[in-house]
Scaffold this motif. Structure first.
Motif, short mmCIF file in Angstrom:
data_model
loop_
_atom_site.label_atom_id
_atom_site.label_comp_id
_atom_site.label_asym_id
_atom_site.label_seq_id
_atom_site.Cartn_x
_atom_site.Cartn_y
_atom_site.Cartn_z
N SER A 99 0.84 -1.19 0.00
CA SER A 99 0.00 0.00 0.00
C SER A 99 0.88 1.24 0.00
N SER A 100 0.31 2.36 -0.41
CA SER A 100 1.04 3.63 -0.36
C SER A 100 0.87 4.31 1.00
N VAL A 101 0.04 3.75 1.86
CA VAL A 101 -0.21 4.31 3.19
C VAL A 101 0.71 3.63 4.20
N PRO A 102 1.46 4.41 5.00
CA PRO A 102 2.32 3.78 6.02
C PRO A 102 1.49 3.03 7.06
N LEU A 103 2.05 1.95 7.58
CA LEU A 103 1.40 1.24 8.68
C LEU A 103 1.40 2.09 9.94
N VAL A 104 2.54 2.70 10.22
CA VAL A 104 2.67 3.56 11.39
C VAL A 104 3.84 4.50 11.16
N SER A 105 3.72 5.71 11.67
CA SER A 105 4.84 6.66 11.61
C SER A 105 4.80 7.51 12.85
N GLY A 106 5.91 8.11 13.15
CA GLY A 106 5.97 8.98 14.31
C GLY A 106 7.18 9.87 14.27
N LEU A 107 7.11 10.94 15.05
CA LEU A 107 8.23 11.88 15.16
C LEU A 107 9.00 11.62 16.44
N VAL A 108 10.32 11.59 16.30
CA VAL A 108 11.21 11.47 17.44
C VAL A 108 11.82 12.85 17.66
N ASN A 109 11.51 13.47 18.78
CA ASN A 109 12.06 14.79 19.10
C ASN A 109 13.47 14.61 19.65
N MET A 110 14.44 15.08 18.88
CA MET A 110 15.84 14.92 19.26
C MET A 110 16.26 16.05 20.18
N PRO A 111 17.14 15.75 21.15
CA PRO A 111 17.65 16.80 22.04
C PRO A 111 18.72 17.64 21.36
N ILE A 112 18.98 18.79 21.93
CA ILE A 112 20.09 19.61 21.46
C ILE A 112 21.37 18.85 21.74
N SER A 113 22.27 18.85 20.76
CA SER A 113 23.49 18.07 20.86
C SER A 113 24.58 18.80 21.62
N GLU A 114 25.32 18.04 22.40
CA GLU A 114 26.56 18.56 22.98
C GLU A 114 27.54 18.76 21.82
N LEU A 115 28.42 19.72 21.93
CA LEU A 115 29.38 19.98 20.87
C LEU A 115 30.68 19.24 21.13
N LEU A 116 31.30 18.78 20.06
CA LEU A 116 32.62 18.18 20.19
C LEU A 116 33.67 19.28 20.30
N GLU A 117 34.56 19.14 21.26
CA GLU A 117 35.64 20.11 21.39
C GLU A 117 36.83 19.63 20.60
N ASP A 118 37.43 20.56 19.86
CA ASP A 118 38.59 20.21 19.03
C ASP A 118 39.86 20.18 19.85
#
Length: 118
Positions: A99-118
């Motif tokens: 089918s062209s209709v998804p069985l299920v979908s959802g949004l995952v709210n991602m957190p703000i990322s820590e930055l890598l220090e060089d």
């Protein structure tokens, strides 16, 4: 994330997601459960994200079999590539191959990322 039964048939599939990590490397743990009475097979899962913020090792794959009332667990590796550690939602879609209709979908709210220090 979301529960549903789309895709033109009588299905009941549950998709739960949990974000692990502080960034810039994350893992999204996906638990997929077939709550229906019949096995489902060859179900593609797609991960949709903003390519200016994230990179995903494997944005799609196929779930070979979802047995009734059995939870399958998958992990998605995600890297935040935004230089300021921006955050955005990531969509997870379980596709019905018939089918062209998804069985299920959802949004995952991602957190703000820590930055890598060089």
């Amino acid at each position: 994330v979301s529960t549903g039964g789309g895709g033109g048939g009588v299905t009941n599939v549950r998709l739960n997601a949990q974000v692990m990590g502080l960034g810039p490397f994350f893992k999204i743990k996906l638990d997929v459960t077939n709550g229906g009475g019949k096995p489902l097979s060859d179900m593609p899962i797609c991960v949709s994200y903003n390519p200016e913020i994230y990179r995903c090792e494997k944005p799609s794959w196929t779930v070979p079999m979802l047995l009734p009332n059995v939870t399958c667990t998958y992990e998605v590796s995600v890297k935040c590539i935004h230089e300021e550690g921006a955050a955005d939602a990531i969509r997870v879609i379980l596709v019905n191959p018939n089918s062209s209709v998804p069985l299920v979908s959802g949004l995952v709210n991602m957190p703000i990322s820590e930055l890598l220090e060089d």
